[in-house]
Design a protein around this motif. Structure first.
Motif, PDB file in Angstrom:
ATOM      1  N   SER A  19       0.833  -1.204   0.000  1.00  0.00           N
ATOM      2  CA  SER A  19       0.000   0.000   0.000  1.00  0.00           C
ATOM      3  C   SER A  19       0.869   1.256   0.000  1.00  0.00           C
ATOM      4  N   CYS A  24      -3.220  -0.542  -3.600  1.00  0.00           N
ATOM      5  CA  CYS A  24      -2.538  -1.770  -4.039  1.00  0.00           C
ATOM      6  C   CYS A  24      -3.071  -2.215  -5.395  1.00  0.00           C
ATOM      7  N   ASP A  26       0.796   5.444  -2.050  1.00  0.00           N
ATOM      8  CA  ASP A  26       0.158   6.393  -2.954  1.00  0.00           C
ATOM      9  C   ASP A  26       1.126   7.534  -3.228  1.00  0.00           C
ATOM     10  N   ALA A  38      -6.248   1.757   1.371  1.00  0.00           N
ATOM     11  CA  ALA A  38      -4.901   1.215   1.171  1.00  0.00           C
ATOM     12  C   ALA A  38      -4.949   0.060   0.167  1.00  0.00           C
ATOM     13  N   ALA A  39      -5.975  -0.786   0.276  1.00  0.00           N
ATOM     14  CA  ALA A  39      -6.131  -1.904  -0.660  1.00  0.00           C
ATOM     15  C   ALA A  39      -6.416  -1.396  -2.069  1.00  0.00           C
TER      16      ALA A  39
END
Length: 152
Positions: free
Chosen positions: A41, A68, A43, A64-65
């Motif tokens: 995770s 990913c 960004d 967060a997923a």
């Protein structure tokens, strides 16, 4: 003319494919399957760190997923030579959630990735999946997800 998937990803801000952080390759193409290594995770602001059930909410974990999943798609684009028209389907995701022992919402966290794939890829994005809670992840990240894609 850009593929429809490219247009959707441009709206979402698809990051470049992240380089490996250790001794492995980001993906392996074998036959018609692309095996994408676990994407952690992160960004535009850097790593998304934390432990679900302690300092991150389920909603923050789902974001967060989602990050990913964008990295998974960036690796897939690299594996396909930039041609999303080669994608036949998402086969499987395996999601790992950095969480406390009593945290039980791993599926809701990994839904962030699953929902993004269906949003971007439509029916092609539906997949089999595992969502697993773990005591820790590399670099203290909140989520790591690996994937298998079928291409031609």
């Amino acid at each position: 003319m850009p593929h429809a998937i490219d247009l959707r990803l441009a709206e979402l801000g698809l990051p470049p494919a992240p380089p490996p952080a250790a001794a492995y390759v980001p993906y392996v193409l074998s036959g018609g399957v692309v095996y994408v290594s676990g994407q952690i995770s992160q960004d535009a602001n850097g790593l998304i760190k934390g432990k679900l059930g302690e300092d991150l909410s389920t909603e923050q974990g789902a974001e967060a997923a989602r990050a990913c999943a964008l990295s998974l798609l960036a690796q897939l684009r690299a594996a396909c030579g930039g041609d999303f028209g080669r994608l036949r389907r998402v086969v499987k995701l395996t999601g790992f959630v950095n969480c406390t022992p009593d945290f039980t919402e791993q599926p809701k966290v990994i839904n962030g990735a699953s929902e993004l794939l269906v949003e971007v890829l439509g029916e092609t994005g539906w997949h089999a999946r595992s969502a697993v809670g773990v005591a820790s992840l590399p670099l203290g990240v909140a989520v790591e997800i690996e994937a298998l894609f079928e291409i031609v």
